[in-house]
Design an enzyme around this catalytic site. Structure first.
Site, PDB file in Angstrom:
ATOM      1  CG  PHE A 468      29.593 -14.719  -3.911  1.00 27.65           C
ATOM      2  CD1 PHE A 468      30.716 -15.353  -4.429  1.00 27.65           C
ATOM      3  CD2 PHE A 468      29.405 -13.377  -4.213  1.00 27.65           C
ATOM      4  CE1 PHE A 468      31.627 -14.676  -5.228  1.00 27.65           C
ATOM      5  CE2 PHE A 468      30.303 -12.694  -5.002  1.00 27.65           C
ATOM      6  CZ  PHE A 468      31.424 -13.338  -5.515  1.00 27.65           C
ATOM      7  CG  HIS A 469      23.610 -17.802  -3.634  1.00 32.93           C
ATOM      8  ND1 HIS A 469      22.777 -17.527  -4.704  1.00 32.93           N
ATOM      9  CD2 HIS A 469      23.792 -16.619  -2.986  1.00 32.93           C
ATOM     10  CE1 HIS A 469      22.466 -16.243  -4.716  1.00 32.93           C
ATOM     11  NE2 HIS A 469      23.072 -15.666  -3.682  1.00 32.93           N
ATOM     12  N   PRO A 470      26.869 -20.898  -1.466  1.00 35.37           N
ATOM     13  CG  PRO A 470      28.721 -20.803  -0.035  1.00 35.37           C
ATOM     14  CD  PRO A 470      27.852 -19.946  -0.910  1.00 35.37           C
TER      15      PRO A 470
END
Length: 546
Positions: A468-470
């Site tokens: 969840f680090h776009p």
């Protein structure tokens, strides 16, 4: 809708960057600022209590539960991609870990054509927002900012076991991942205050809500930008069943994140002309880089079942600690409700690494379901391993009906798979250390039968996921595929900037919340002073961390 329709600045998205920007711009009483959030307020115990984070990722109210496009290198699976949907954005649902990344991450940005974004230039902005409560090196840490950084209140004993075991296999203890060195393992520092989550909203906006020139609007969706002859005039919003236009006398600033900001640009006709035409969108500005350059940390999991009630979990042996948790939290600010779950972790170099770490660990002192469930009966522990500098590049785009398509394109570059396999082997070595003997259990994923590189690859194709680090979908730079310049102004469009993780040219080595807050700080300075080139720094500001 109880707000005006004309402001100096309209900020779209009350997340990590947007809240900082709202604070800094509205500090001038002569400037009017409107901060728009599509989600709701954050006044819910699930958000404010650290342990509540596990309930938020699939929440229909507090999360944008995006699904990726089928990943061709992950057996065609779609990946759940949550993003925060409340004041504070994803900082209201993340694990509260304070990590900046490696100094070389930012130097790479500068070398790629972004002057003023090297490590020595961005360090003062990290320090400006930070209020370090741990007494860490003042050359690298701030003590006067709004963002409290503290140690975990009551870490689980098993988290300490992980740190000891890591040291036994050669990964030195590191008590400050934002200090001189990134490499090593330890307990993570957290953005918490008085044992509560400190989101960007709570740190930067809630304390200044009394400013008459700052308007904060929730449950308000921005449908598109108002662009006339390549000049941004404002935004079209939808709230309470009504659609209205808000004008921005100076700038519209997109802070909607790496999925939201490019989506809004594309929906407004700013992006690759041929793709917009296929989606039925009128082209306002042909900007081919919008939505491209998507990067994220790909993650692999090792999870172990254990009978030890020391670990977080539901069982007869843990019943007393569960029942006492609310009282312990209320009176002592300790116990299970203080956990952020990923209490320990660290950074390591695999045999494929050069001089800097290429994998990150997130250790969970509780059982992570091998079936993907939110809760499982029983106990255990787990370690997540992710690729820090992925070479696989994806994109976000509109389909023929105008809906957002998220394609991470994970493992399109074979190098990422090789790094992740080596990282998982190292994680397994840590868990095999005698430090874990007293609570040792059965490895459920991937299982002891997985030993060869080919078997690891089969496992990853079936189970690997995003951390969840776009980032990167509105890339900063000066090349033809960049979307914003070093001043964060959108190329070819006046009165419009992007200020969030989407502007990162390359993904940083670690969690992205602290860097997004830094981006908000620097953007405010760029807007107020009008230059992307930093002033000379003092000697203490030029200490390089890593």
């Amino acid at each position: 809708m109880n707000f005006d329709y004309d402001y100096d600045y309209v900020i779209v998205g009350a997340g990590s960057s947007g809240c900082v920007l709202a604070n800094r711009l509205s500090a001038d009483p002569a400037v009017s600022v409107c901060l728009i959030e599509a989600g709701s307020h954050d006044n819910n115990p699930r958000i404010q209590t650290p342990a509540g984070t596990i309930t938020l990722y699939k929440s229909k109210k507090y999360s944008w539960n995006f699904l990726s496009a089928p990943q061709k290198n992950l057996n065609g699976r779609t990946l759940h991609t949550p993003r925060g949907k409340a004041l504070g954005g994803s900082s209201s649902m993340n694990s509260m870990i304070y990590i900046r990344g490696h100094a070389s991450d930012y130097d790479r940005w500068a070398q790629a054509g972004c002057p003023g974004w090297d490590w020595n230039s961005v360090l003062p902005y990290f320090k400006k927002s930070e209020r370090n409560r741990i007494g860490q090196d003042p050359k690298l840490h701030g003590t006067e900012g709004e963002l409290y950084v503290d140690v975990a209140r009551d870490p689980n004993p098993v988290s300490h076991l992980f740190v000891k075991a890591a040291a036994c296999v050669g990964l030195k203890r590191n008590d400050d991942f934002n200090g001189e060195h990134l490499e090593g393992c330890g307990l993570y520092n957290l953005t918490q205050k008085n044992a509560k989550r400190l989101s960007s909203y709570r740190a930067f906006v809630a304390p200044v809500l009394n400013r008459p020139n700052l308007t904060v609007v929730t449950d308000c969706s921005v449908k598109s930008l108002i662009v006339e002859q390549c000049v941004t005039k404002g935004v079209i919003v939808h709230a309470e069943g009504l659609q209205r236009s808000l004008t921005a006398r100076r700038e519209v600033i997109l802070c909607a994140g790496s999925l939201g900001s490019p989506h809004l640009l594309l929906a407004s006709g700013i992006g690759p002309a041929s793709e917009l035409e296929k989606a039925g969108v009128t082209v306002q500005c042909d900007l081919p880089g919008v939505g491209k350059n998507l990067q994220d940390h790909l993650d692999g999991l090792i999870t172990v079942r254990s009978k030890s009630p020391l670990t977080l979990g539901f069982s007869p042996g843990s019943l007393s600690s569960i029942l006492m948790a609310p009282l312990r939290y209320l009176f002592d600010k300790k116990g299970w409700l203080t956990t952020n779950y990923v209490e320990a972790g660290g950074f390591a170099r695999t045999p494929l690494a050069s001089a800097v770490p290429d994998v990150q660990f997130h250790f969970v002192p509780g059982y992570r379901s091998h079936r993907g469930r939110l809760f499982e009966w029983g106990h255990g522990y787990a370690v997540h391993t992710c690729v820090l500098r992925p070479k696989s590049i994806g994109e976000v785009r509109l389909d023929h009906s105008g809906q957002l398509v998220i394609d991470f394109n994970f493992l399109s570059d074979p190098a990422d798979a090789k790094v992740l396999v080596e990282g998982l082997k190292l994680a397994r070595r840590v868990l095999a250390d005698p430090q874990f003997d007293a609570i040792r259990g059965v490895e459920m994923l991937p299982g002891k039968a997985v030993q060869t590189d080919e078997q690891w690859m089969t496992y990853l194709r079936e189970y690997a996921a995003t951390v969840f680090h776009p980032v990167g979908t509105c890339k900063m730079g000066v090349d033809p595929m960049s979307v914003v310049g070093p001043d964060l102004k959108v190329h070819g469009v006046q009165g419009l900037r992007v200020v969030d993780a989407s502007i990162m040219p390359t993904l940083i080595s670690g969690n992205t919340n602290a860097p997004c807050i830094m981006i908000g700080e620097k953007a405010a300075d760029l807007i107020l002073h009008g230059s992307a080139v930093e002033r000379p720094h003092s000697r203490t500001d030029t200490v390089a961390a890593g």
